[in-house]
Design an enzyme around this catalytic site. Structure first.
Site, PDB file in Angstrom:
ATOM      1  N   GLU A 173       0.736  -1.248   0.004  1.00  0.00           N
ATOM      2  CA  GLU A 173       0.020  -0.249   0.040  1.00  0.00           C
ATOM      3  C   GLU A 173       0.832   1.449   0.082  1.00  0.00           C
ATOM      4  OE1 GLU A 173      -3.163  -0.186   3.122  1.00  0.00           O
ATOM      5  OE2 GLU A 173      -4.111  -1.948   1.852  1.00  0.00           O
ATOM      6  N   GLU A 292      -5.328  -8.495  -0.101  1.00  0.00           N
ATOM      7  CA  GLU A 292      -6.305  -8.236   1.011  1.00  0.00           C
ATOM      8  C   GLU A 292      -7.712  -7.974   0.959  1.00  0.00           C
ATOM      9  OE1 GLU A 292      -4.446  -5.338   3.875  1.00  0.00           O
ATOM     10  OE2 GLU A 292      -2.393  -5.598   3.122  1.00  0.00           O
TER      11      GLU A 292
HETATM   12  O1  AHR Z   1      -4.788  -5.975   7.139  1.00  0.00           O
HETATM   13  C1  AHR Z   1      -4.807  -4.866   7.817  1.00  0.00           C
HETATM   14  C2  AHR Z   1      -4.288  -3.643   7.280  1.00  0.00           C
HETATM   15  O2  AHR Z   1      -5.031  -3.091   6.189  1.00  0.00           O
HETATM   16  C3  AHR Z   1      -2.971  -3.887   6.520  1.00  0.00           C
HETATM   17  O3  AHR Z   1      -1.931  -3.914   7.203  1.00  0.00           O
HETATM   18  C4  AHR Z   1      -2.777  -2.950   5.334  1.00  0.00           C
HETATM   19  O4  AHR Z   1      -2.127  -3.415   4.437  1.00  0.00           O
HETATM   20  C5  AHR Z   1      -4.486  -2.588   5.142  1.00  0.00           C
HETATM   21  O5  AHR Z   1      -4.388  -1.347   5.067  1.00  0.00           O
END
Ligand code: AHR
Length: 487
Positions: A173, A292
């Protein structure tokens, strides 16, 4: 009552099911690692402190790939802190979550855990506070047999065989202002290309994932992907997508229809990647890594700045209900529908932190509602993804307008003959389902797995010919069909 009509034909194929779609994510965050997968002294833990009760559930969940060690955590992480004798490992302040990191669990422990869990590790490198050299040395530590400083260091740490990690994320990110060391698209694209180049010099066979936008609401979404890929197209194999769905952010119907958003997000990233392909006149197509995704009650989240520094903060330990499980099941349907371009997935996260598996320190481990659609989709989705022809009554949502209440995808395992239909009714009215199996004349419905907002526990209903299939309000279903002769 309005009926949903579904027709299946083996000619309507999307792509083979890539097992990597059923990945998950272990981050050094909250209690995912410590008292999650790792808890020395726990009654079920082995000599290395790996919790056996959690390993059993991870195997039952059917996870295939696990991303590690972050997430936001990776952007301030020194991988060297987590290898070598435990007594020599530093205690650090993790800047991502403002937590104390003991480093008692690190790379080699994760690799041992992965092999016990039967999963493929997917590593992320730190492109926030570190860069090309540390990333290349990490590949060297993991993947070279011997005879170099980093590979010999691994051997000195008692690991003779290389870990042979195939999948690598180039940071995490990096567009997010919350990210330690966040970058502009140009800065990140150049860094990802150069880091990827160096990492591939160490091991040319690795697969690289460039960071896409942190979510599709980012103001730079799509422009970020285009710029990053213009820099790194030749070095990378995948662009990442992250997508969380908050039950409390929009109207409830829109939450139930979250997969409509995921469908659009995936389509837009494919279009952007293909735009760059056309512009650069390349043959290769970039694949997608949804590394994610989940339901996350994000509006309840307390920002790290507003919390005290702690060793084991109980971060985002969301409790899930039946509706959340139906949404997770629908997101998996959306992922399978895009199996032609989306070939890696990682539900975030695996244990305790917005997770299908929860634990009590020193106590039991249990399944949350979202465990079931994941476990059964991972188990049953085999062979080739089929696109059903589907008509469904509509439902009204605040975000997407009118959308079909019923959503579905199917998989067909040519070897065993097994045909599985994954369905959701995301509306609040029951919908009878008529299935036309004209192209599968010998297939019979054997089992119906289901859960719903009203009955969040998984139920298995044996089925016979002629049984009516009714999709209750807000429900998830897996319909298992096999050909008559294999009965
Ligand atoms: O999964 C929780 C967090 O969410 C992760 O560390 C990040 O990559 C995302 O913003």
């Amino acid at each position: 009552m309005a009926v949903a009509q579904l027709t299946l034909d083996p000619a309507y194929t999307i792509a083979p099911v890539d097992r990597r779609l059923f990945g998950s994510f272990v981050e050094h965050m909250g209690r995912c690692v410590y008292t999650g997968i790792f808890e020395p002294g726990h009654p079920s833990a082995d000599a290395d402190g790996l919790r056996g009760d959690v390993l059993d559930l991870v195997r039952e969940l059917g996870v295939t790939t696990v991303r590690y060690p972050g997430g936001n955590f990776v952007s301030g992480y020194r991988w060297e802190d987590g290898v070598g004798p435990r007594g020599d490992r530093p205690r650090r302040l993790d800047l991502a979550w403002r937590a104390l990191e003991s480093n008692a669990f690190g790379l080699n422990e994760f690799m041992r855990w992965s092999s016990l869990a039967g999963v493929e590790p997917m590593m992320a490198v730190n492109l926030g506070t570190r860069g090309i050299e540390a990333a290349a040395e990490l590949v060297e530590y993991c993947n070279l047999a011997e005879g170099t400083a980093a590979s010999d260091l691994r051997r000195k740490h008692g690991v003779a065989q290389p870990h042979d990690v195939r999948l690598w994320c180039l940071g995490n990110e990096m567009d997010g202002p919350w990210q330690i060391g966040s970058l502009t698209a140009d800065e990140y694209g150049r860094l990802a290309a150069r880091a990827g180049h160096a990492m591939r010099r160490v091991d040319p066979s690795i697969e690289l994932v460039a960071c896409g936008s942190s979510n599709s609401d980012m103001p730079t979404f799509a422009a970020w992907e285009a710029t990053v890929l213009e820099h790194a197209y030749d070095q990378v194999d995948y662009i990442s997508l992250h997508s969380y769905y908050d039950p409390e952010k929009h109207d409830e119907a829109s939450f139930r229809a979250s997969a409509v958003d995921l469908d659009g997000f995936i389509d837009n990233v494919v279009a952007t990647a293909d735009h760059v392909r056309a512009k650069l006149r390349r043959q290769k197509r970039i694949k997608l890594s949804l590394d994610e995704w989940n339901v996350w009650y994000q509006s309840r989240f307390t920002e790290p700045e507003d919390r005290a520094i702690e060793e084991l903060p109980a971060l985002i330990e969301d409790d899930y209900n039946g509706t959340d499980a139906v949404v997770v099941g629908n997101l998996l349907i959306s992922m399978l529908r895009h199996a032609d371009r989306l070939t890696v997935g990682a539900q975030a996260q695996l244990v305790n932190v917005i997770a299908p598996i929860r634990t009590r320190a020193g106590g039991e481990a249990w399944r949350q509602t979202i465990f079931h659609p994941f476990a059964h989709t991972a188990r049953l989705a085999r062979g080739t993804v089929l696109r059903p022809a589907l008509t469904s009554p509509d439902m009204t949502t605040g975000r997407f307008g009118e959308v079909p209440s019923v959503d579905a995808v199917a998989t067909h395992d040519e070897e065993s003959g097994a045909l599985t239909l994954f369905l959701v009714n995301r509306g609040t009215e029951p919908v009878p389902l008529a299935v036309d199996l004209r192209a599968f004349p010998r297939h019979r419905l054997r089992e119906h797995l289901t859960l719903s907002a009203e009955k969040p526990e998984l139920t298995s209903v044996p089925m016979s010919d002629g049984d009516e299939i009714l999709l209750p309000p807000v429900s998830w279903h897996a319909l298992c069909l096999t050909p008559e002769e294999s009965r």
